[in-house]
Motif scaffolding. Structure first.
Motif, PDB file in Angstrom:
ATOM      1  N   VAL A   1     123.228  45.571 -24.330  1.00 48.95           N
ATOM      2  CA  VAL A   1     123.629  46.721 -24.597  1.00 48.95           C
ATOM      3  C   VAL A   1     124.094  47.731 -23.704  1.00 48.95           C
ATOM      4  O   VAL A   1     125.199  48.548 -24.038  1.00 48.95           O
ATOM      5  N   VAL A   2     124.035  47.442 -22.328  1.00 47.78           N
ATOM      6  CA  VAL A   2     124.521  48.332 -21.421  1.00 47.78           C
ATOM      7  C   VAL A   2     126.043  48.169 -21.304  1.00 47.78           C
ATOM      8  O   VAL A   2     126.786  49.058 -21.091  1.00 47.78           O
ATOM      9  N   GLY A   3     126.248  46.765 -21.451  1.00 47.45           N
ATOM     10  CA  GLY A   3     128.002  46.388 -21.819  1.00 47.45           C
ATOM     11  C   GLY A   3     128.374  47.019 -22.639  1.00 47.45           C
ATOM     12  O   GLY A   3     129.768  47.173 -22.681  1.00 47.45           O
ATOM     13  N   ALA A   4     127.667  47.281 -23.727  1.00 45.61           N
ATOM     14  CA  ALA A   4     128.566  47.714 -24.850  1.00 45.61           C
ATOM     15  C   ALA A   4     128.841  49.178 -24.997  1.00 45.61           C
ATOM     16  O   ALA A   4     129.862  49.556 -25.406  1.00 45.61           O
ATOM     17  N   PHE A   5     128.207  49.995 -23.911  1.00 46.89           N
ATOM     18  CA  PHE A   5     128.380  51.442 -24.089  1.00 46.89           C
ATOM     19  C   PHE A   5     129.626  51.457 -23.311  1.00 46.89           C
ATOM     20  O   PHE A   5     130.450  52.260 -23.901  1.00 46.89           O
ATOM     21  N   PRO A   6     129.961  51.084 -22.204  1.00 49.43           N
ATOM     22  CA  PRO A   6     131.447  51.389 -21.640  1.00 49.43           C
ATOM     23  C   PRO A   6     132.431  50.852 -22.478  1.00 49.43           C
ATOM     24  O   PRO A   6     133.522  51.524 -22.518  1.00 49.43           O
ATOM     25  N   MET A   7     132.174  49.674 -23.226  1.00 47.36           N
ATOM     26  CA  MET A   7     133.255  49.130 -23.982  1.00 47.36           C
ATOM     27  C   MET A   7     133.476  50.035 -25.169  1.00 47.36           C
ATOM     28  O   MET A   7     134.556  50.218 -25.700  1.00 47.36           O
ATOM     29  N   ALA A   8     132.507  50.718 -25.749  1.00 49.18           N
ATOM     30  CA  ALA A   8     132.556  51.607 -26.959  1.00 49.18           C
ATOM     31  C   ALA A   8     133.608  52.837 -26.319  1.00 49.18           C
ATOM     32  O   ALA A   8     134.405  53.396 -27.007  1.00 49.18           O
ATOM     33  N   LYS A   9     133.209  53.327 -25.197  1.00 49.90           N
ATOM     34  CA  LYS A   9     133.877  54.347 -24.552  1.00 49.90           C
ATOM     35  C   LYS A   9     135.554  54.143 -24.500  1.00 49.90           C
ATOM     36  O   LYS A   9     136.429  55.062 -24.635  1.00 49.90           O
ATOM     37  N   LEU A  10     135.524  52.916 -23.784  1.00 48.89           N
ATOM     38  CA  LEU A  10     137.074  52.524 -23.564  1.00 48.89           C
ATOM     39  C   LEU A  10     138.033  52.252 -24.881  1.00 48.89           C
ATOM     40  O   LEU A  10     138.795  52.631 -24.869  1.00 48.89           O
ATOM     41  N   PHE A  11     137.146  51.953 -25.810  1.00 45.41           N
ATOM     42  CA  PHE A  11     137.551  51.688 -27.207  1.00 45.41           C
ATOM     43  C   PHE A  11     138.141  53.089 -27.814  1.00 45.41           C
ATOM     44  O   PHE A  11     139.277  53.124 -28.254  1.00 45.41           O
ATOM     45  N   TYR A  12     137.433  53.922 -27.825  1.00 48.47           N
ATOM     46  CA  TYR A  12     137.521  55.307 -28.355  1.00 48.47           C
ATOM     47  C   TYR A  12     138.624  55.966 -27.406  1.00 48.47           C
ATOM     48  O   TYR A  12     139.690  56.660 -28.016  1.00 48.47           O
ATOM     49  N   LEU A  13     138.814  55.771 -26.047  1.00 49.59           N
ATOM     50  CA  LEU A  13     139.923  56.338 -25.198  1.00 49.59           C
ATOM     51  C   LEU A  13     141.203  55.717 -25.666  1.00 49.59           C
ATOM     52  O   LEU A  13     142.167  56.417 -25.884  1.00 49.59           O
ATOM     53  N   GLY A  14     141.120  54.340 -25.890  1.00 48.99           N
ATOM     54  CA  GLY A  14     142.288  53.636 -26.381  1.00 48.99           C
ATOM     55  C   GLY A  14     142.952  54.283 -27.820  1.00 48.99           C
ATOM     56  O   GLY A  14     144.148  54.293 -27.774  1.00 48.99           O
ATOM     57  N   ILE A  15     141.880  54.467 -28.598  1.00 47.34           N
ATOM     58  CA  ILE A  15     142.412  54.872 -29.905  1.00 47.34           C
ATOM     59  C   ILE A  15     143.091  56.492 -29.709  1.00 47.34           C
ATOM     60  O   ILE A  15     144.017  56.697 -30.244  1.00 47.34           O
ATOM     61  N   ARG A  16     142.284  57.124 -28.821  1.00 48.63           N
ATOM     62  CA  ARG A  16     143.102  58.455 -28.813  1.00 48.63           C
ATOM     63  C   ARG A  16     144.464  58.509 -27.921  1.00 48.63           C
ATOM     64  O   ARG A  16     145.292  59.039 -28.128  1.00 48.63           O
ATOM     65  N   GLN A  17     144.551  57.443 -26.999  1.00 48.78           N
ATOM     66  CA  GLN A  17     145.867  57.219 -26.349  1.00 48.78           C
ATOM     67  C   GLN A  17     146.921  56.801 -27.201  1.00 48.78           C
ATOM     68  O   GLN A  17     147.989  57.121 -27.159  1.00 48.78           O
ATOM     69  N   VAL A  18     146.338  56.008 -28.160  1.00 56.23           N
ATOM     70  CA  VAL A  18     147.351  55.377 -29.151  1.00 56.23           C
ATOM     71  C   VAL A  18     147.796  56.355 -30.358  1.00 56.23           C
ATOM     72  O   VAL A  18     148.855  56.532 -30.911  1.00 56.23           O
ATOM     73  N   SER A  19     146.883  57.590 -30.168  1.00 55.22           N
ATOM     74  CA  SER A  19     147.222  58.440 -31.442  1.00 55.22           C
ATOM     75  C   SER A  19     148.333  59.528 -30.903  1.00 55.22           C
ATOM     76  O   SER A  19     148.996  59.891 -31.779  1.00 55.22           O
ATOM     77  N   LYS A  20     148.477  59.631 -29.576  1.00 49.98           N
ATOM     78  CA  LYS A  20     149.690  60.445 -29.198  1.00 49.98           C
ATOM     79  C   LYS A  20     151.045  59.700 -29.540  1.00 49.98           C
ATOM     80  O   LYS A  20     151.985  60.476 -30.207  1.00 49.98           O
TER      81      LYS A  20
END
Length: 179
Positions: free
Chosen positions: A2-21
């Motif tokens: 579960v601890v490893g999933a948390f940063p991956m989710a944050k990284l995934f959301y950040l990637g989506i935001r970067q792709v949105s630009k």
């Protein structure tokens, strides 16, 4: 895990935001090129935004009933494309925020369920131990008390001394000397 999933989710959301630009930039370019997109998607929000902005500025400066001229088509298309791009970024960011909130709520709910299960298990254990304690207390009360045992020992000594006095054997003298 579960601890490893948390940063991956944050990284995934950040990637989506970067792709949105870049996605917003492509939408802007398509809005500038396509006549349909420009006329029906970009111009109406741009003209509305311009009207609200100018009306607010005029009221702040103290001008009340002034007519506001609409933007020319080129400026309105540019403003509409910018608004559409910003709206895209805002919607993607808001979606990521909603997803993060939902994920956090799910984790909270799971944590509360685990705590409730642990609490119920502890209550069951306390109940079981209370029953065991009651059983042990009942057994302890059923056993003769210490004073009753002392009385029995004293009676046993008296009987021994009487028997020894009657028989006066060496075994009785040895038993009485052990006391």
């Amino acid at each position: 895990m579960v601890v490893g999933a948390f940063p991956m989710a944050k990284l995934f959301y950040l990637g989506i935001r970067q792709v949105s630009k870049p996605l917003a930039n492509r939408i802007k370019e398509a809005a500038r090129r396509s006549e349909f997109f420009k006329t029906y998607i970009c111009l109406p929000p741009a003209q509305l935004y311009h009207w609200v902005e100018m009306r607010t500025k005029m009221r702040i400066m103290g001008f009340r009933g002034t007519a506001i001229k609409p933007l020319n088509e080129e400026a309105a298309a540019e403003l509409g494309a910018e608004l559409l791009g910003e709206a895209t970024i805002f919607i993607v960011g808001g979606g990521c925020l909603v997803l993060e909130y939902w994920r956090h709520q799910t984790q909270q709910r799971n944590k509360e369920e685990e705590q409730k299960a642990a609490w119920n298990a502890l209550q069951d254990e306390v109940g079981r131990l209370a029953l065991a304690l009651e059983t042990l207390q009942a057994q302890a009360q059923a056993m003769p008390s210490l004073s009753a045992l002392e009385e029995l020992r004293a009676e046993l000594r008296e009987v021994r001394t009487q028997v020894c006095n009657e028989h006066s054997t060496s075994k009785c003298q040895a038993a009485s000397s052990k006391k």
